[in-house]
Design an enzyme around this catalytic site. Sequence first.
Site, PDB file in Angstrom:
ATOM      1  N   PRO A  75      23.296  35.434  42.124  1.00  0.00           N
ATOM      2  CA  PRO A  75      23.096  34.295  41.207  1.00  0.00           C
ATOM      3  C   PRO A  75      21.958  34.530  40.223  1.00  0.00           C
ATOM      4  CG  PRO A  75      22.913  33.595  43.525  1.00  0.00           C
ATOM      5  CD  PRO A  75      23.116  35.066  43.538  1.00  0.00           C
TER       6      PRO A  75
ATOM      7  N   GLU B 210      20.733  35.769  53.071  1.00  0.00           N
ATOM      8  CA  GLU B 210      19.930  35.053  52.068  1.00  0.00           C
ATOM      9  C   GLU B 210      19.605  35.932  50.876  1.00  0.00           C
ATOM     10  OE1 GLU B 210      19.141  31.697  53.052  1.00  0.00           O
ATOM     11  OE2 GLU B 210      20.620  32.439  54.460  1.00  0.00           O
TER      12      GLU B 210
ATOM     13  N   ARG C  86      42.622  43.084  34.377  1.00  0.00           N
ATOM     14  CA  ARG C  86      43.695  42.564  33.510  1.00  0.00           C
ATOM     15  C   ARG C  86      43.499  42.942  32.052  1.00  0.00           C
ATOM     16  NH1 ARG C  86      42.741  38.124  30.768  1.00  0.00           N
ATOM     17  NH2 ARG C  86      44.794  37.165  30.781  1.00  0.00           N
TER      18      ARG C  86
ATOM     19  N   ASP D 266      43.718  35.029  24.922  1.00  0.00           N
ATOM     20  CA  ASP D 266      43.138  34.330  26.066  1.00  0.00           C
ATOM     21  C   ASP D 266      42.081  33.337  25.629  1.00  0.00           C
ATOM     22  OD1 ASP D 266      44.429  35.742  28.062  1.00  0.00           O
ATOM     23  OD2 ASP D 266      42.831  37.233  28.268  1.00  0.00           O
TER      24      ASP D 266
END
Length: 246
Positions: free
Chosen positions: A88, A115, A153, A168
């Site tokens: 993150p 963690e 993709r 897209d």
Amino acid sequence: MRFDIFTLLPETITPYLNSSILKRAAERGLVSFHVHNIRDWTTDKHHTTDDLPYGGGGGMVMKPEPVFAAVEAVLGAPPCCPVILLTPQGRVFTQQVARELSRQPRLALIAARYEGIDERVRQHLVSDEISIGDYVLTGGELPALVVVDAVTRLLPGVLGDPEATGKDSHAEHLLEYPHYTRPAVFRGWEVPEVLRSGNHAEIERWRREQALLRTLHRRPDLLSQAELSEEDRAFLHAHGWAKTKT
Ligand code: ADE
């Protein structure tokens, strides 16, 4: 393109890679997936991959030795390709990052658990850190799959239609126009007349306007990065776009 994915939970990764478009891409030799269990590179009898944090506090931290050993055994030292840690704390993954990564011949992804991971992995093994958004998951496996899927993709030949990825959502910082298929009328709800008209110029114009309107209403923040013609700008202004030109 080759992906090497390092994880403590290979069983969460492989079923997805063995499904649908990713599976077909691998069978056709357009991409190859190699999933490595970090635990295989532990050397103690209990196959320990985590330990208590120095300085105390809650949670466990992934030990550096098995991660370094796994990555260096597969990629060499120094690693022969970018090594991405899913975290993150990384730069936020976008369609533009996916496109950038799709130009690499090989990528390694480290999915951390617990963690966190010993800081020396970040400092001395990893070359890039990627977050898939501002929320916290229990591990990097889903984020790794998100990156693999979005990048794969984009590779030539993976999708049937070579133009498919150009339109897209997010490809040009615009959301995609709405899609319809048969029946022409479903529960009384009609497919827009223009799409059934056969007039390709009109259809293109309608789609462009729908993409602009959708982006204006749902994600106006994207418009400052989109490449807009004078006609696009006039259309947006007529529909309430207040932003000054960028
Ligand atoms: N690991 C846990 N949460 C994550 C996130 N949002 N992005 C990337 N890796 C993660």
